[in-house]
Design a protein around this motif. Structure first.
Motif, short mmCIF file in Angstrom:
data_model
loop_
_atom_site.label_atom_id
_atom_site.label_comp_id
_atom_site.label_asym_id
_atom_site.label_seq_id
_atom_site.Cartn_x
_atom_site.Cartn_y
_atom_site.Cartn_z
N SER A 274 0.83 -1.21 0.00
CA SER A 274 0.00 0.00 0.00
C SER A 274 0.86 1.26 0.00
N TYR A 406 -2.51 -2.16 -8.55
CA TYR A 406 -3.73 -1.97 -7.78
C TYR A 406 -4.55 -3.25 -7.70
N LEU A 410 -5.80 -4.99 -4.31
CA LEU A 410 -7.20 -5.38 -4.10
C LEU A 410 -7.31 -6.85 -3.74
N CYS A 446 -6.86 -0.04 2.83
CA CYS A 446 -8.24 0.35 2.51
C CYS A 446 -8.32 1.85 2.23
N LEU A 449 -7.04 2.33 -1.35
CA LEU A 449 -8.04 1.92 -2.34
C LEU A 449 -9.20 2.91 -2.39
N LYS A 452 -8.05 5.88 -4.34
CA LYS A 452 -8.00 5.57 -5.77
C LYS A 452 -9.39 5.60 -6.38
#
Length: 494
Positions: A274, A406, A410, A446, A449, A452
């Motif tokens: 991350s 990414y 995920l 998290c 994400l 993003k």
């Protein structure tokens, strides 16, 4: 803005950084053919012998100047002529000074023979910033009638012997004469290396420090990895070893060598992954806030963007170690004893089957996601290798490092969520009121994400695309008729 900073501003969001290099020397002048130059080498050490071998293999005439030519003649290739320093300096067109700084004074007697020639300084210091003045600048002061070029100091004797097929391919050059640098660049290309122009002679100080630095771009990522591992290991130790010992008197200290390490490594790998994409998200939000791509990022963010490759590789290392440790878990004697004890308890209690459908599905799902995450992370690691990355165009490299990156983040998130399942809502999992480790590790990924996803929204994505294509907030072009000689005017809207 520097070239590196401008390029960093235009990078696609969240990708591992491809190495930023200055453009190599491209200007070819009317120089002699490789066989037409006579190259002199002053010195007879290991580097001199390797340099002579490489020059001879490239088709150059080589003259080696030594204080004891008869003693050292047998150490050099037969095609290289070993003679006195005075003779070598007088016959050579380009002279490599392969001597330490403290021996430069012994060459002062060659000033007349070296006048008007190109001197290539290949020396390095024993320590960083040992002298206020670089070796090349000191050599230029001693020989003011010569043109000094700094180069070849970042190559080892082994790299010179092996050529471009092994070791570094780049030769960093600097000097005040463009013609002299082109001549030395011509030699480097003929030897199979890639010349890189680093500017004028004062840049020699930076070039001389490069071979003395020990993994400068890896220091912060390694320290970050060790810090995260120490945190998660201590956290798991308190929850998994100290808590059962204090509350139930259970001796779980056997978990220290393997199990505690294994539950800490995936957390480190997950958080480090991350951290690869967090600076890209932060950079995008800064560009949206400022409304321009021409404003420089803070220094800490700029350094972070340039170290994403190292952070990603360390994440892959932790993930691979986690996979190896996980495969070794069933082979431990403690695991076998635990299975036997559980089986004995079940027989004693008269249970015919211990099959738990939910637990079986949970393990199957999170193992599957874990394997997929490691596979995608392996692709990212392989693509970051220079030999592989150079074979990809920018769009391919961006797709692998950004889109697949990414995807790996995920999938790793799904792997963590499947591992946790309902444990986050189980009060027994909060030992010493501390949440489960996977819940702690989930926070930062998290957030990345989520950031993003916000950037992918049309309102943010379209604006960011305009900014990265040169649009600036508060700037407009107003066209006017050329009545007063002004065709157009740049006006600021505040």
């Amino acid at each position: 803005l520097s070239h590196d900073h401008c390029r960093a501003l235009r990078m696609p969001r969240g990708e591992m950084t491809k190495p930023l290099l200055r453009n190599p020397l491209e200007t070819e002048q009317a120089l002699p053919e490789p066989g037409g130059l006579t190259v002199g080498i002053l010195g007879s050490g290991d580097f001199s012998r390797s340099l002579a071998l490489r020059l001879v293999s490239s088709g150059h005439r080589v003259v080696v100047g030594s204080r004891h030519p008869k003693r050292h003649a047998g150490l050099f290739p037969a095609a290289a002529e070993v003679t006195t320093q005075q003779d070598a300096a007088g016959r050579a067109d380009v002279v490599f000074v392969a001597a330490f700084r403290e021996h430069y004074a012994t060459l002062c007697g060659l000033k007349e023979a070296l006048a008007g020639k190109v001197l290539v300084d290949v020396s390095n210091n024993a320590e960083l910033n040992l002298h206020q003045q670089s070796n090349a600048e000191h050599l230029a002061e001693l020989f003011p009638e010569c043109t000094v070029v700094k180069g070849f100091n970042v190559l080892s004797a082994w790299a010179l012997q092996s050529g471009p097929k092994d070791g570094s391919k780049q030769v960093l050059l600097c000097g005040d004469s463009g013609e002299a640098k082109s001549t030395v660049a011509h030699l480097a290309r003929a030897m199979g290396f890639i010349p890189v122009d680093m500017g004028s002679l004062p840049s020699a100080r930076e070039i001389e420090n490069i071979p003395l630095r020990l993994f400068p771009s890896w220091k912060s990522p390694v320290l970050c990895t060790l810090g995260l591992f120490s945190f998660f290991y201590a956290y798991n130790f308190v929850r998994g070893v100290i808590h059962p010992y204090v509350t139930k008197g259970q001796n779980s200290f056997y978990k220290i060598p393997v199990e505690m390490v294994n539950v800490s490594l995936p957390c480190v790998a997950y958080v480090m992954l991350s951290l690869v994409y967090l600076p890209g998200v932060l950079a995008a939000f800064l560009q949206l806030r400022h409304g321009t791509k021409y404003r420089r990022f803070p220094d800490w963010l700029d350094r972070w963007l340039q170290q994403r490759k190292q952070i990603g590789l360390l994440s892959f290392l932790c993930a691979a170690l986690h996979a190896v440790y996980s495969l070794c878990l069933p082979m431990r004697r403690s695991a076998r004893y635990r299975l036997l004890n559980e089986a004995f308890k079940q027989v004693k209690a008269g249970q015919e089957s211990v099959w738990v459908e939910e637990e079986v599905w949970r393990m199957e799902i999170y193992l599957s996601f874990g394997i997929l995450a490691l596979a995608v992370l392996s692709l990212l690691a392989v693509a970051s290798l220079p030999s592989v990355g150079n074979a990809l165009n920018w769009r391919e490299f961006s797709f692998i490092q950004s889109n697949l990156g990414y995807s790996a983040l995920l999938i790793a998130t799904l792997h963590t969520l499947a591992f946790g399942w309902r444990r986050a809502f189980d009060p027994d999992q909060y030992r010493f009121y501390l949440p489960p480790t996977f819940a702690v590790a989930l926070a930062l990924p998290c957030a990345v994400l989520l950031g993003k996803v916000c950037l992918l929204l049309p309102c943010a994505s379209l604006q960011l695309t305009r900014i990265r294509r040169g649009w600036e907030r508060g700037q407009q072009i107003r066209f006017r008729l050329p009545e007063d000689g002004a065709a157009l005017e740049d006006v600021s809207n505040v």
